[in-house]
Motif scaffolding. Structure first.
Motif, PDB file in Angstrom:
ATOM      1  N   ASP A 197      -9.798   7.145  -2.674  1.00 12.03           N
ATOM      2  CA  ASP A 197      -9.810   7.312  -1.195  1.00 12.03           C
ATOM      3  C   ASP A 197      -9.720   5.543  -0.746  1.00 12.03           C
ATOM      4  O   ASP A 197      -9.784   5.340   0.243  1.00 12.03           O
ATOM      5  CB  ASP A 197     -10.981   7.800  -0.982  1.00 12.03           C
ATOM      6  CG  ASP A 197     -10.922   9.241  -1.045  1.00 12.03           C
ATOM      7  OD1 ASP A 197      -9.834   9.673  -0.979  1.00 12.03           O
ATOM      8  OD2 ASP A 197     -12.027   9.876  -1.191  1.00 12.03           O
ATOM      9  N   TYR A 198      -9.614   4.757  -1.971  1.00 10.79           N
ATOM     10  CA  TYR A 198      -9.840   3.151  -1.438  1.00 10.79           C
ATOM     11  C   TYR A 198      -8.360   3.017  -0.561  1.00 10.79           C
ATOM     12  O   TYR A 198      -7.542   3.566  -0.845  1.00 10.79           O
ATOM     13  CB  TYR A 198      -9.662   2.478  -2.769  1.00 10.79           C
ATOM     14  CG  TYR A 198      -9.966   0.864  -2.718  1.00 10.79           C
ATOM     15  CD1 TYR A 198     -11.407   0.706  -2.374  1.00 10.79           C
ATOM     16  CD2 TYR A 198      -8.978   0.012  -2.899  1.00 10.79           C
ATOM     17  CE1 TYR A 198     -11.461  -0.799  -2.077  1.00 10.79           C
ATOM     18  CE2 TYR A 198      -9.250  -1.310  -2.851  1.00 10.79           C
ATOM     19  CZ  TYR A 198     -10.561  -1.875  -2.444  1.00 10.79           C
ATOM     20  OH  TYR A 198     -10.792  -2.989  -2.266  1.00 10.79           O
ATOM     21  N   PRO A 199      -8.412   2.163   0.420  1.00  6.41           N
ATOM     22  CA  PRO A 199      -7.306   2.064   1.497  1.00  6.41           C
ATOM     23  C   PRO A 199      -6.180   1.715   0.805  1.00  6.41           C
ATOM     24  O   PRO A 199      -4.875   2.485   1.126  1.00  6.41           O
ATOM     25  CB  PRO A 199      -7.763   0.934   2.300  1.00  6.41           C
ATOM     26  CG  PRO A 199      -9.357   1.265   2.343  1.00  6.41           C
ATOM     27  CD  PRO A 199      -9.869   1.496   1.029  1.00  6.41           C
ATOM     28  N   TYR A 200      -5.867   0.901  -0.116  1.00  2.00           N
ATOM     29  CA  TYR A 200      -4.757   0.342  -0.839  1.00  2.00           C
ATOM     30  C   TYR A 200      -4.120   1.470  -1.374  1.00  2.00           C
ATOM     31  O   TYR A 200      -2.976   1.781  -1.652  1.00  2.00           O
ATOM     32  CB  TYR A 200      -4.976  -0.883  -1.655  1.00  2.00           C
ATOM     33  CG  TYR A 200      -3.651  -1.345  -2.500  1.00  2.00           C
ATOM     34  CD1 TYR A 200      -2.888  -2.351  -1.817  1.00  2.00           C
ATOM     35  CD2 TYR A 200      -3.214  -0.673  -3.388  1.00  2.00           C
ATOM     36  CE1 TYR A 200      -1.695  -2.893  -2.235  1.00  2.00           C
ATOM     37  CE2 TYR A 200      -2.179  -1.226  -4.190  1.00  2.00           C
ATOM     38  CZ  TYR A 200      -1.320  -2.210  -3.653  1.00  2.00           C
ATOM     39  OH  TYR A 200      -0.299  -2.511  -4.041  1.00  2.00           O
ATOM     40  N   ILE A 201      -5.182   2.179  -2.285  1.00  2.00           N
ATOM     41  CA  ILE A 201      -4.666   3.270  -3.156  1.00  2.00           C
ATOM     42  C   ILE A 201      -4.151   4.367  -2.151  1.00  2.00           C
ATOM     43  O   ILE A 201      -2.848   5.278  -2.472  1.00  2.00           O
ATOM     44  CB  ILE A 201      -5.902   3.697  -4.088  1.00  2.00           C
ATOM     45  CG1 ILE A 201      -6.032   2.848  -5.080  1.00  2.00           C
ATOM     46  CG2 ILE A 201      -5.440   5.012  -4.937  1.00  2.00           C
ATOM     47  CD1 ILE A 201      -5.112   2.575  -6.098  1.00  2.00           C
ATOM     48  N   ALA A 202      -4.833   4.879  -1.310  1.00  2.00           N
ATOM     49  CA  ALA A 202      -4.490   6.070  -0.531  1.00  2.00           C
ATOM     50  C   ALA A 202      -3.242   5.857   0.312  1.00  2.00           C
ATOM     51  O   ALA A 202      -2.217   6.808   0.207  1.00  2.00           O
ATOM     52  CB  ALA A 202      -5.677   6.351   0.589  1.00  2.00           C
ATOM     53  N   ILE A 203      -2.891   4.529   0.629  1.00  2.00           N
ATOM     54  CA  ILE A 203      -1.620   4.407   1.356  1.00  2.00           C
ATOM     55  C   ILE A 203      -0.476   4.049   0.477  1.00  2.00           C
ATOM     56  O   ILE A 203       0.581   4.608   0.610  1.00  2.00           O
ATOM     57  CB  ILE A 203      -1.681   3.123   2.329  1.00  2.00           C
ATOM     58  CG1 ILE A 203      -2.828   3.469   3.426  1.00  2.00           C
ATOM     59  CG2 ILE A 203      -0.691   2.760   2.857  1.00  2.00           C
ATOM     60  CD1 ILE A 203      -3.193   2.228   4.266  1.00  2.00           C
ATOM     61  N   ASN A 204      -0.714   3.228  -0.973  1.00  2.00           N
ATOM     62  CA  ASN A 204       0.470   2.860  -1.511  1.00  2.00           C
ATOM     63  C   ASN A 204       0.925   3.749  -2.595  1.00  2.00           C
ATOM     64  O   ASN A 204       1.939   3.827  -3.207  1.00  2.00           O
ATOM     65  CB  ASN A 204       0.230   1.483  -1.842  1.00  2.00           C
ATOM     66  CG  ASN A 204       0.468   0.520  -0.654  1.00  2.00           C
ATOM     67  OD1 ASN A 204       1.504   0.207  -0.162  1.00  2.00           O
ATOM     68  ND2 ASN A 204      -0.740   0.016  -0.193  1.00  2.00           N
ATOM     69  N   ASP A 205      -0.382   4.166  -2.987  1.00  2.00           N
ATOM     70  CA  ASP A 205      -0.242   4.864  -4.503  1.00  2.00           C
ATOM     71  C   ASP A 205      -0.477   6.180  -4.912  1.00  2.00           C
ATOM     72  O   ASP A 205       0.352   7.176  -5.509  1.00  2.00           O
ATOM     73  CB  ASP A 205      -1.195   4.437  -5.430  1.00  2.00           C
ATOM     74  CG  ASP A 205      -0.895   2.600  -5.651  1.00  2.00           C
ATOM     75  OD1 ASP A 205       0.358   2.357  -5.646  1.00  2.00           O
ATOM     76  OD2 ASP A 205      -1.781   1.854  -5.916  1.00  2.00           O
TER      77      ASP A 205
END
Length: 251
Positions: free
Chosen positions: A215-223
């Motif tokens: 759920d970390y923002p970078y992970i949720a959006i990009n990965d």
């Protein structure tokens, strides 16, 4: 350039991405980062349906092989391959430079020759090197982005393959030529086939980052969309339970 919200740069040093990892107690900061990402960032690595390689390796009775690949932030690339059947281990790390500069802070400067990479250990009797490359080129990253991937910019985020054998080099070069000729991407493939100089596992806090922080923002959006694309586009190769990296089991 849009740094991931994972750290703050040391005094006097600038980088396309910060270099010292934040702890996750600052809920307000993470929430604010999520809003900013939702407003301004989007993944530049959409999945692309591509043909399988016409040239591939043969298992030849070998049950362990490694592939070293660079395709932007190693968090997402590691996360994708941890969900691939036939893969037994995936380490996030650095490849392309010297051992003494294989550290997150130095690699973040962009002048070490290193790329954020993954070392994929797999059983070639279950999944071929060519199939590993098909996943790499179709869902793990965008091979048309020169020295960047999505929000991350710099040579440390380049698209590169580091063959660990002459046969791997031949398969990679042939596949790139095949995909280029097929015009499956809107732009030219910029993936480099580089000499393998070694692989150096990244710091422990980077390992299995996608699995630990989905759920970390970078992970949720990009990965996370990459993992979903793997599941949709390669259903027979998708495994729901990730095979996690442990330092004691590294190759």
């Amino acid at each position: 350039m849009n740094p991931r919200p994972d750290s703050t740069p040391p005094s006097g040093r600038t980088s396309t991405r910060s270099t010292t990892f934040f702890k996750f107690g600052a809920i307000a900061l993470v929430a604010a980062a999520a809003v900013l990402w939702q407003r301004s960032a989007h993944s530049g690595e959409p999945p692309v349906t591509i043909p399988a390689p016409t040239q591939d390796e043969h298992a030849a009775g070998v049950h362990t092989e490694t592939a070293v690949l660079a395709g932007g932030c190693f968090w997402g690339v590691q996360g994708v391959f941890e969900h691939v059947r036939g893969v037994t281990q995936v380490a996030a790390g650095y490849s392309g430079g010297a051992a003494d500069t294989a550290h997150y802070e130095r690699v973040g400067d962009g002048d070490t020759g290193h790329a954020e990479s993954v070392q994929v250990t797999f059983d070639p009797s279950q999944i071929t090197y060519g199939k590993i490359l098909q996943i790499y080129f179709s869902v793990a990253h965008n091979p048309t982005e020169l020295n960047f991937q999505g929000p991350d910019h710099g040579t440390q985020y380049r698209s590169a393959v580091f063959p660990t054998s002459a046969q791997q080099r031949d398969v990679a070069q042939a596949y790139i030529a095949q995909l280029q000729q097929a015009h499956v991407y809107p732009g030219q493939i910029v993936t480099r086939v580089e000499p393998y100089k070694g692989f150096y596992p990244a710091e422990g806090y980077h390992q299995n980052f996608l699995e630990h922080h989905p759920d970390y923002p970078y992970i949720a959006i990009n990965d996370m969309p990459k993992v979903e694309a793997l599941k949709t586009m390669f259903p027979s190769l998708y495994r729901n339970d990730a095979v996690l990296y442990t330092a004691s089991a590294k190759s």
